[in-house]
Every structure is written in structure tokens, then in C-alpha cells.
Design a protein around this motif. Structure first.
Motif, PDB file in Angstrom:
ATOM      1  N   THR A 276      -3.338  -5.612   1.870  1.00 44.21           N
ATOM      2  CA  THR A 276      -3.951  -4.294   2.034  1.00 44.21           C
ATOM      3  C   THR A 276      -3.275  -3.545   3.180  1.00 44.21           C
ATOM      4  OG1 THR A 276      -6.087  -5.173   1.290  1.00 44.21           O
ATOM      5  CG2 THR A 276      -6.113  -3.067   2.453  1.00 44.21           C
ATOM      6  N   ARG A 277      -2.864  -2.303   2.935  1.00 44.42           N
ATOM      7  CA  ARG A 277      -2.238  -1.511   3.993  1.00 44.42           C
ATOM      8  C   ARG A 277      -3.300  -0.948   4.922  1.00 44.42           C
ATOM      9  NH1 ARG A 277       3.026  -0.221   3.864  1.00 44.42           N
ATOM     10  NH2 ARG A 277       2.905   1.784   4.917  1.00 44.42           N
ATOM     11  N   GLU A 354       0.180   4.784  -1.236  1.00 50.34           N
ATOM     12  CA  GLU A 354      -0.364   3.539  -0.709  1.00 50.34           C
ATOM     13  C   GLU A 354      -0.718   2.578  -1.838  1.00 50.34           C
ATOM     14  OE1 GLU A 354      -3.469   4.368   2.039  1.00 50.34           O
ATOM     15  OE2 GLU A 354      -2.134   5.268   3.504  1.00 50.34           O
ATOM     16  N   ASP A 358       0.841  -1.188  -2.374  1.00 50.62           N
ATOM     17  CA  ASP A 358       0.036  -2.386  -2.594  1.00 50.62           C
ATOM     18  C   ASP A 358       0.551  -3.163  -3.809  1.00 50.62           C
ATOM     19  OD1 ASP A 358      -1.541  -1.906  -0.447  1.00 50.62           O
ATOM     20  OD2 ASP A 358      -3.154  -0.933  -1.567  1.00 50.62           O
ATOM     21  N   ASN A 563       2.039  -1.812   9.352  1.00 49.21           N
ATOM     22  CA  ASN A 563       2.610  -1.221   8.144  1.00 49.21           C
ATOM     23  C   ASN A 563       4.139  -1.166   8.231  1.00 49.21           C
ATOM     24  OD1 ASN A 563       0.084  -0.860   7.025  1.00 49.21           O
ATOM     25  ND2 ASN A 563      -0.092   1.269   7.667  1.00 49.21           N
ATOM     26  N   SER A 566       5.508  -4.576   7.426  1.00 50.11           N
ATOM     27  CA  SER A 566       5.416  -4.824   5.986  1.00 50.11           C
ATOM     28  C   SER A 566       6.506  -4.062   5.231  1.00 50.11           C
ATOM     29  CB  SER A 566       4.033  -4.410   5.467  1.00 50.11           C
ATOM     30  OG  SER A 566       3.013  -5.201   6.034  1.00 50.11           O
ATOM     31  N   ASP A 567       6.750  -2.807   5.636  1.00 49.83           N
ATOM     32  CA  ASP A 567       7.783  -2.006   4.978  1.00 49.83           C
ATOM     33  C   ASP A 567       9.174  -2.593   5.226  1.00 49.83           C
ATOM     34  OD1 ASP A 567       5.810  -0.313   4.103  1.00 49.83           O
ATOM     35  OD2 ASP A 567       6.159   1.207   5.658  1.00 49.83           O
ATOM     36  N   GLN A 588      -4.489  -9.511   6.375  1.00 49.71           N
ATOM     37  CA  GLN A 588      -3.929  -8.375   5.650  1.00 49.71           C
ATOM     38  C   GLN A 588      -2.412  -8.388   5.614  1.00 49.71           C
ATOM     39  OE1 GLN A 588      -5.776  -4.570   6.411  1.00 49.71           O
ATOM     40  NE2 GLN A 588      -7.741  -5.502   6.864  1.00 49.71           N
TER      41      GLN A 588
END
Length: 640
Positions: A276-277, A354, A358, A563, A566-567, A588
Motif C-alpha cells: 500500500t502506498r 496510485e 499498487d 514511496n 518503493s519507486d 506496507q
């Protein structure tokens, strides 16, 4: 006969119109705190929340005139039991600091004297305010360490700060602040470096003092779960000013300022599934050296209109009374539940993007087949300490730890302070050699590499450190800091090419290329952490080890950094070892989770499975201690 009306109890601490300025080196003036007012009664608990640079810590330091450098109070009044502190003499202030007002600072390593034992530092605090004879002070020092949860306090009193973990050092600071049972405790991020179970112990202790001794608490924090569990009132600060002030249950469940709503939307939830972002607040905080024109939050607000840009809002009560807000659209804001305020025209696009991310994260989950990228088997690390008798006593920091990390995977590592998480990270990056066990990278044994092999290994495995302030050289420009690994590994020896690569890395982590010529002190905490990530990415590693990379950041900046990682993982195919004590963040960001306790991994598995169906009693205890940011679901901490 009608009894006379009872007069309200006068406040213990009364702050009116407090303003603080700092002259900047370029001749400008930074208005760090603007017209802040609040009251605090005996036994009351007040939380102060807001992003880095909002004025929280400066307000706390101004209360006892402990402002750093050239900071000065330019207006306002601070009264403690009716005594004015802004004009008090130095002798009066010494009698207040540490006795009537205790202070817990955010960074324990810079707040403790590295050359004095913990016993000596506690003794100084007690002796300064009449703590009895030497024997009484020794007994009290041992009692205080036990109260804040330091194991074997009698033996640990003779240790120095560097012999404690980060969380344990924070406990020592709290013990010093509580030593003289102050009337007011100013706690600046006291639980930032603590895991959930120790955090719960500390909050229980503070709550007990609050209830039994009437100690009033001002808690500066970015942890909304701690606020919900501990405090009766919340003061929200933005751009040096108070933008919302009210009872905790109202502010956290029905925020009336868009900034408060944005902070709450950015809080990671333990119930949210892996991948989850997090939701950050768009834009950046205001430049406090500029004159205040209109609402400071207007450039980042979804509800701003033309009037918001020219008229400074006044902090005033709403229809419920006792809930103050400085906003022209409080009713519109209170109708937005659980979503960050965004510009209306971009809402649908951002929501779609978003959702796509996901899906991408879910599709990119590693399947765990084939040889792991990085693996460890039977790792052991032992340190030598010295007991009270003077004899060396071994401390086993990591004991028989085995793990695997696949390409493109995030492995979250959680556990209490002192459980061996950071030691394990440094062993994998070869900052600490392993006493036993093996480490493999791409199938090759790198447990004891040659000098050339170590250089190659350190290019492939990079560390992102916890403290973005201490991990950057303050005398080097950001461009030189990021470019240094390129020189060390011979990747960009030519200056022009190196500067071009530095500009690419800055843009990759969301910073302007022009930032390369600035020093670290010119950046906020979140921006410095981005610089640290850019430096780690410079040699193009395959493994990024993140040791508490967001623990010192407020929730909105934390969302940006999580975030970003994650990116970057998705775009660059990085493997991440993500160490943190915040289980909601770990769930997360991670595909799998490993739980460490006393140097061992006691449970490991898919993140959702470990968080929803924990098998080990220790994991169950960690999850049970996580505070819920929603007041209705969070109970006040019972007195210990």
C-alpha cells in the motif's frame, strides 16, 4: 445561601503571543515561531504536532530560554505558576531547568556526554537540585534506570553512552529528565528511536507520573498513535504558527484544518496490506524568512481560494467550542474523512496513478526461486564489554542468524532496541566482520573478502543510515557528498561527467539539480535523507540496506521517503533490507518480514501473514504494543 462561584484553577504554564526569530547568515531573519499561545494545567497532557521546521522544538526550547545560537524571543510571555520566565535572571532559570521543567531532547547521542558514565551524568542532575547524599543519589540513579526499562541497571550504570543502543540511550535521557520529578515535562520526540514495546513502557511511566504526581506533559511527536494513546489535547503547528488546537478525540477524528487532515492521511496503518502506498502532502513547507501574506498553507491546500492568499486566518473557536482553528474553510475540511487534501482537478489522476502503482508492486513481487541475491547462514557477532568487576564480559549481538534476499525484494527487519538489527545490517555491509557464519552475494562467498573484493562488495551493497544529520559531512557540498562514491569506485573520474551524474541522482530522489552547490545545513531532515539515498545509489548498487531511514522524520516526509524507496526499487530492480521499529511502515513497504529478538530471528514470513497471524509470542507482543492513531480504538496507557 448560594455558594460563591468556583474560580477556574490558574494554569501551571501560560504562554501568550510567543514569537522567536533567528538571524540568517545572508542577513535575512527567520521567523521560526509566530504568535503562539496555549495554557497547560497541572496533570494535563498536551501534544504538539507538525512537520519538521514548523516551530515545535523551537517553541519548547523558548519556554526555558534555551534557544540555540542567535535565536531570541521577540515578543510574548511565558509564565510558570505566575512567574515570568522571558525576563527571569540566569539564577532563576537554573532553578527551573531540570527541577520544575524537565526536558527530553530528540537526539540522545548528542545530548549525553560521551566521556562520562551514565552514573556520573545522572548524579550531576540529582546533585544540582539537592538530590541527597552520595548513597541516596546512587540508589536513585539505579532506580531511574530500572524505571525506564534498562536491563540490569546496577551493572549498566558504569557504562558509557556508546555502549548502549539508540533506544537505550533515549531511555537514559528520559531517566535524567524525570530524576527530580518536575512539574512540567517537555518531551521532544521522546519515543522516536524506540520500538513499540519499549515505547509503551515509557508512555506508561510518563502517564503514571502525570496521574500520581500531577506532572504536566508537553509531548512533541509525529506519532499520531502516541498522541491518541497519551494526550488530552493536540496543538497543530505549521509555518511557525498554531493552526489547530483542540481535544485529541475531535482533532484526530474530525480535523478542521486541511493540514491536520493531510498529516492524518499520511499516517501508516498496521491494518493496511503490504504494497500500500503512503499518502504524502503535496508541496513544501513555507520559507519562514519571508513575510507572512495570507494563509501559509494555501499553496498546498485543496480548499484555498483567492481570499486565502491575501488574508491571514485567525485562530478562533468553532461551533463546538474549545476546538480552535485558523482556516477559512473548516466545515469543508471536516467533511473530508481519511483523505489528504489535494487540488481538486488532480485528484482523479493521482488516485488512478496510485492504483496503477499498487498493481505494479503486486505484479513485481519476487517469486523466491533460484539462488538469492544476498544470503547469510549462521551469522554470529560478539562484542566485549566490561562489567563492574573490571572483567571482560561477552555480549552476543547476533546469534545464528540466517536469511535470504532476492533481487527486487524488500525484507523488513523488526525488533526491540538492542535486538541486533543494526549489527546485522553492518555485518551484511562488512562494516562489522562476522565472528562465525557465511555471507554470499550472487552465490559467491564474501564472508572474508580480499581488499579488492571488499571494494567491489561495497559498491554492490550500500547503507542508508538512520540519522540524516550525522551521516553527511557538514563541510562538503551535497554535490561532493554524492560524487564521492563515484570517485572512490572510479566510475566518473572526469569532473564534468561526475557533476552531470550527480544532477541525475538529485533529480532521481526528487531534489533540484541546483542543490548540488549547497551545504547539508541548508536542507530539511527529509531532504537530507534524500541526499543520503542519492549518495547510496551513486555506485549503482544491487542491494540497499536501510537502517531506520524514516524514524527521525515526520509522517508527511516519511510517506515521501517510503514511496521514493518503493519507486526506486521498481525502477532500478534494487533489493532492500529495510530495518525499522514502526511495524506499520514495515508491513506496507516489505514483501517479507523477519522478527529479531535477543540477536536471533524468531519469526519470518510474508509481511501480511506475519502481521495478521503472528506465531511467536514475541511477535504477538510487538504487534499488540503498536498504538492506534484513532482515539476510539486506542486506550489511554494504564499507569504502571
Amino acid at each position: 445561601m448560594t455558594p460563591p462561584p468556583t474560580r477556574p484553577t490558574p494554569p501551571l504554564l501560560d504562554v501568550r503571543g510567543l514569537s522567536v526569530d533567528f538571524p540568517a547568515p545572508d542577513g535575512r531573519t527567520v521567523h521560526a515561531v509566530r504568535d503562539v499561545s496555549f495554557t497547560l494545567r497541572r496533570g494535563e497532557t498536551l501534544a504538539v504536532v507538525g512537520e519538521s521546521g514548523s516551530g515545535k522544538s523551537t517553541t519548547a526550547l523558548a519556554l526555558t530560554r534555551m534557544l540555540p545560537g542567535t535565536g531570541r524571543i521577540t515578543a510574548g510571555s511565558v509564565r510558570l505558576d505566575g512567574t515570568e520566565l522571558t525576563t527571569a535572571g540566569e539564577r532563576e532559570l537554573r532553578a527551573v531547568r531540570g527541577a520544575r521543567i524537565g526536558m527530553v531532547f530528540q537526539d540522545p547521542m548528542t545530548s549525553l556526554n560521551p566521556v562520562l558514565s551514565v552514573r556520573a551524568q545522572l548524579d550531576d542532575v540529582l546533585r544540582a537540585h539537592g538530590g541527597g547524599n552520595r548513597a541516596a543519589r546512587r540508589a536513585r540513579a539505579e532506580e531511574l534506570l530500572g524505571l525506564v526499562g534498562i536491563p540490569d541497571p546496577r551493572r549498566r550504570l558504569d557504562d558509557h553512552p556508546h555502549q548502549f543502543s539508540g533506544g537505550q540511550r533515549q531511555r537514559v535521557l528520559i531517566a535524567m529528565a524525570l530524576a527530580n520529578e518536575p512539574d512540567v515535562l517537555l518531551a521532544d520526540e521522546p519515543t522516536t528511536a524506540l520500538d513499540a514495546t519499549v515505547q509503551k513502557q515509557i508512555l506508561s511511566l510518563v502517564t503514571r507520573l502525570n496521574e500520581e504526581s500531577g506532572t504536566a506533559l508537553v509531548l512533541i511527536t509525529h506519532n499520531m498513535g502516541v498522541v491518541a494513546r497519551t494526550c488530552e489535547r493536540v496543538l497543530v503547528m505549521y509555518g511557525g504558527s498554531v493552526v489547530e488546537d483542540g481535544p485529541t478525540d475531535r482533532v484526530l477524528t474530525r480535523p478542521r484544518h486541511p493540514y491536520t487532515g493531510g498529516l492524518l492521511a499520511a499516517v501508516p496503518r498496521l491494518s493496511a496490506p503490504s504494497g500500500t502506498r503512503l499518502t504524502g502532502i503535496p508541496g513544501a513547507p513555507p520559507d519562514l524568512s519571508l513575510p507572512l501574506v495570507g494563509c501559509a498553507f494555501a499553496p498546498r491546500c485543496a480548499f484555498a481560494d483567492t481570499e486565502c492568499g491575501v488574508a491571514v486566518p485567525v485562530l478562533e473557536a468553532g461551533p463546538e467550542g474549545g476546538h480552535l482553528v485558523a482556516c477559512r474553510h473548516p466545515d469543508e475540511v471536516s467533511g473530508v474523512s481519511g483523505d489528504v487534501p489535494r487540488k481538486r482537478d488532480g485528484l482523479a489522476v493521482l488516485a488512478r496513478r496510485e492504483a496503477e502503482l499498487d498493481v505494479e508492486l503486486e505484479a513485481d513481487l519476487p517469486q523466491g526461486v533460484g539462488a538469492p541475491l544476498l544470503a547469510a547462514t549462521g551469522l554470529r557477532k560478539e562484542f566485549r564489554g566490561r562489567g563492574r568487576s573490571g572483567r571482560r564480559q561477552p555480549v552476543v549481538a547476533v546469534d545464528d542468524v540466517s536469511l535470504r534476499l532476492d533481487a527486487g525484494e524488500t525484507l523488513g527487519v523488526v525488533g526491540e532496541s538492542g535486538s541486533g538489527k543494526s549489527t546485522l545490517a553492518r555485518m551484511l555491509a562488512h562494516a562489522h566482520p562476522a565472528d562465525a557464519g557465511t555471507i554470499t552475494l550472487r552465490g559467491g562467498n564474501v564472508t572474508r573478502p580480499s581488499r579488492a573484493g571488499l571494494r567491489a562488495l561495497r559498491r554492490e551493497v550500500q547503507l542508508v543510515f538512520q540519522d540524516p544529520y550525522a551521516s553527511l559531512n557538514p563541510r562538503m557540498t551535497v554535490g561532493d557528498i554524492i560524487g564521492e562514491p563515484l570517485l572512490v569506485h572510479g566510475l566518473q573520474p572526469e569532473r564534468t561527467a561526475r557533476r552531470a551524474r550527480v544532477a541525475e541522482l538529485l533529480e532521481l530522489v526528487g531534489l533540484d539539480a541546483a542543490a548540488a552547490d549547497r551545504l547539508p545545513r541548508a536542507f530539511s531532515g527529509g531532504q537530507r535523507q534524500r541526499v543520503g539515498i542519492a549518495r547510496a545509489l551513486a555506485p549503482e548498487p544491487s542491494v540497499l540496506i536501510c537502517d531506520e531511514p524514516v524514524s527521525a522524520l515526520d509522517v508527511s516526509v516519511q510517506a515521501q521517503i517510503v514511496n521514493l524507496l518503493s519507486d526506486l526499487q521498481r525502477d532500478l530492480g534494487l533489493a532492500l533490507l529495510f530495518i525499522a521499529h514502526d511495524l506499520a511502515v514495515v508491513r506496507q513497504v516489505s514483501h517479507r518480514v523477519a522478527v529479531m529478538h535477543q540477536g536471533r530471528i524468531v519469526e519470518t514470513g510474508p509481511a501480511d501473514e506475519v502481521c495478521e497471524r503472528p506465531q511467536d509470542p514475541y511477535t504477538q507482543a510487538l504487534l499488540a504494543a503498536v498504538p492506534d492513531p484513532v482515539p476510539a480504538a486506542a486506550q489511554r496507557v494504564p499507569a504502571a
